[in-house]
Design an enzyme around this catalytic site. Structure first.
Site, PDB file in Angstrom:
ATOM      1  N   GLY A  18       0.841  -1.209   0.000  1.00 21.76           N
ATOM      2  CA  GLY A  18       0.000   0.000   0.000  1.00 21.76           C
ATOM      3  C   GLY A  18       0.870   1.251   0.000  1.00 21.76           C
ATOM      4  N   ARG A  79       0.685  -4.904  -4.917  1.00 22.48           N
ATOM      5  CA  ARG A  79       0.829  -6.067  -4.029  1.00 22.48           C
ATOM      6  C   ARG A  79       1.017  -7.258  -4.971  1.00 22.48           C
ATOM      7  NH1 ARG A  79      -0.958  -3.903   0.913  1.00 22.48           N
ATOM      8  NH2 ARG A  79      -2.632  -2.385   0.707  1.00 22.48           N
ATOM      9  N   ASP A 110       5.687  -4.969   5.969  1.00 26.17           N
ATOM     10  CA  ASP A 110       6.321  -6.236   6.342  1.00 26.17           C
ATOM     11  C   ASP A 110       6.141  -7.343   5.295  1.00 26.17           C
ATOM     12  OD1 ASP A 110       3.678  -6.478   6.992  1.00 26.17           O
ATOM     13  OD2 ASP A 110       3.991  -7.034   9.080  1.00 26.17           O
ATOM     14  N   THR A 133       4.307   2.462   5.770  1.00 25.82           N
ATOM     15  CA  THR A 133       2.898   2.041   5.736  1.00 25.82           C
ATOM     16  C   THR A 133       2.126   2.950   6.680  1.00 25.82           C
ATOM     17  OG1 THR A 133       1.314   0.380   6.519  1.00 25.82           O
ATOM     18  CG2 THR A 133       3.528   0.163   7.365  1.00 25.82           C
ATOM     19  N   ASP A 135      -0.214   2.114   8.389  1.00 22.69           N
ATOM     20  CA  ASP A 135      -0.698   1.324   9.527  1.00 22.69           C
ATOM     21  C   ASP A 135       0.233   1.343  10.737  1.00 22.69           C
ATOM     22  OD1 ASP A 135      -2.949   0.653   8.159  1.00 22.69           O
ATOM     23  OD2 ASP A 135      -2.347  -1.394   7.676  1.00 22.69           O
ATOM     24  N   ASP A 137       2.395  -0.697  11.637  1.00 21.99           N
ATOM     25  CA  ASP A 137       2.308  -2.003  12.314  1.00 21.99           C
ATOM     26  C   ASP A 137       3.537  -2.886  12.072  1.00 21.99           C
ATOM     27  OD1 ASP A 137       1.823  -2.387   9.633  1.00 21.99           O
ATOM     28  OD2 ASP A 137       0.153  -3.759   9.913  1.00 21.99           O
ATOM     29  N   ARG A 179      -6.676  -2.955   8.617  1.00 22.61           N
ATOM     30  CA  ARG A 179      -7.325  -4.266   8.484  1.00 22.61           C
ATOM     31  C   ARG A 179      -6.916  -5.168   9.645  1.00 22.61           C
ATOM     32  NH1 ARG A 179      -6.886  -5.486   2.549  1.00 22.61           N
ATOM     33  NH2 ARG A 179      -4.679  -5.395   3.053  1.00 22.61           N
TER      34      ARG A 179
HETATM   35  O1  F6P Z   1      -1.572   0.068   3.464  1.00 26.40           O
HETATM   36  C1  F6P Z   1      -2.290  -0.367   4.562  1.00 26.40           C
HETATM   37  C2  F6P Z   1      -3.762  -0.328   4.272  1.00 26.40           C
HETATM   38  O2  F6P Z   1      -4.137   0.996   3.963  1.00 26.40           O
HETATM   39  C3  F6P Z   1      -4.623  -0.892   5.360  1.00 26.40           C
HETATM   40  O3  F6P Z   1      -4.888  -0.003   6.415  1.00 26.40           O
HETATM   41  C4  F6P Z   1      -5.849  -1.276   4.611  1.00 26.40           C
HETATM   42  O4  F6P Z   1      -6.538  -2.286   5.282  1.00 26.40           O
HETATM   43  C5  F6P Z   1      -5.304  -1.755   3.287  1.00 26.40           C
HETATM   44  O5  F6P Z   1      -4.056  -1.117   3.137  1.00 26.40           O
HETATM   45  C6  F6P Z   1      -6.163  -1.489   2.105  1.00 26.40           C
HETATM   46  O6  F6P Z   1      -5.515  -1.985   0.978  1.00 26.40           O
HETATM   47  P1  F6P Z   1      -6.003  -1.755  -0.513  1.00 26.40           P
HETATM   48  O7  F6P Z   1      -5.762  -0.337  -0.862  1.00 26.40           O
HETATM   49  O8  F6P Z   1      -5.152  -2.669  -1.322  1.00 26.40           O
HETATM   50  O9  F6P Z   1      -7.458  -2.091  -0.524  1.00 26.40           O
END
Ligand code: F6P
Length: 329
Positions: A18, A79, A110, A133, A135, A137, A179
């Site tokens: 992301g 991804r 990660d 990120t 997040d 995390d 998430r």
């Molecule tokens: O990059 C982290 C994040 O933003 C999370 O908080 C979220 O759950 C996820 O990516 C959403 O991913 P995507 O944009 O691929 O739907």
């Protein structure tokens, strides 16, 4: 800590997973530092997929102008699920070596670091990571690039929603990203004066919220903000609202902040962190270290093995969730 013996003349840099505000600032710092040392730099477009597609673009100092303030990533990101397969990783290393790219810097989360670790273990191909990120995390680093910007974006939205919630005496459930992680929820819940904060890490029964709302109402409170992470246990924000509707007969409004939290210009804190980390990653790689990412511990930059976040989970601060709840009485 793993050491590589490769002479580093050409370095590939890519962003993965992301996007996060500050990725461009990290790229600019790492690439310009390398160029300053007389090394060649290639931007790899589209993360791990870009390696497979041999999408390597030479970068000069001028191609990195006017990006420090830009959200997103000029290198694009993805991804790449294929990268879980060893034969795909072998192809990636083949492509990099074929183009005489000696080592890579990966800017991501990660999942991206797990790919880099596998590449080192299977092919002794050197990579160093920069944690980015929203997040926050990633175990091993206090902060990740993008988190500060994301919480400030979410907080601004919450403050605006509070105005209308107060005017109409309404309850709002505001869903923030995360998430698997409650860092954004706990930070903006505390900073935004939320009634309660729902996180994936610390599940809370809806009945506890219902009791709190009843008790607050009995003391004259007429509007409330509830912050919920995407991945919190009773379900998404609309499920939470439905349960409150059924249990209390109230009609909470739902606001899902979504991907706006991932965009926008990085804050000063994120630009500074990204710039420091970008230069530290170059220092690690060019002094023979790899299989590590740059972390920040109490303000100091450190090298953390890629495997640390694979083995440990970084949890959102429980005290933020508890403080928010206690102070909203
Ligand atoms: O990059 C982290 C994040 O933003 C999370 O908080 C979220 O759950 C996820 O990516 C959403 O991913 P995507 O944009 O691929 O739907």
């Amino acid at each position: 800590m793993a050491q590589h013996g490769t002479q580093i003349a050409k370095v590939g840099i890519f962003t993965s997973g992301g996007d996060a505000p500050g990725m461009n600032a990290a790229l600019r710092a790492a690439a310009r530092n390398l160029l300053h040392e007389g090394r060649e730099v290639f931007g790899i477009i589209g993360g791990y997929s870009g390696i497979l597609e041999r999408n390597f673009q030479p970068l000069q100092s001028r191609s990195l102008a006017n990006i420090i303030q830009r959200g997103g990533t000029i290198l694009k990101t993805a991804r790449c699920l294929e990268f879980h397969r060893p034969e795909v990783r072998a192809q990636a290393v083949h492509n990099l070596r074929e183009h005489q790219i000696d080592a890579c810097i990966v800017i991501g989360g990660d999942g991206s670091f797990a790919g880099a670790q596998a590449v080192w273990q299977e092919h002794e191909y050197p990579m160093v990571g920069i944690p980015a990120t929203i997040d926050n995390d990633i175990f091993g680093t206090d902060s990740t690039i993008g988190f500060d910007t994301a919480i400030n974006t979410a907080l601004e939205a919450i403050d605006r929603i509070r105005d209308t919630a107060t005017s109409h005496d309404r309850i709002f459930i505001i869903e923030v990203m995360g998430r698997d992680s409650g860092f954004i929820a706990s930070a903006v819940g505390l900073a935004g004066g939320a009634e309660e904060v729902f996180t994936p890490e610390y599940p809370m029964p809806v009945d506890q919220l219902v009791e709190k709302l009843k008790s607050s109402a009995s003391k004259g409170k007429k509007s409330s903000i509830i912050v919920a992470a995407e991945g919190q246990k009773p379900g998404r924000a609309y499920d939470l609202a439905e349960q409150i509707r059924k249990k209390m007969g109230l009609d909470p409004k739902v606001c899902i902040l979504g991907h706006q939290q991932r965009g926008g210009p990085p804050t000063a804190a994120d630009r500074i962190l990204a710039t420091r980390m970008g230069c530290a990653a170059v220092q690690l790689l060019t002094t023979g270290q790899c299989d590590v990412f740059v972390g920040v511990e109490s303000g100091k930059l450190v090298a953390i093995p890629f495997e640390a976040p694979q083995r440990n989970k970084k949890l959102a601060p429980k005290d933020y969730v508890q403080l928010a709840s206690m102070l909203s009485h």
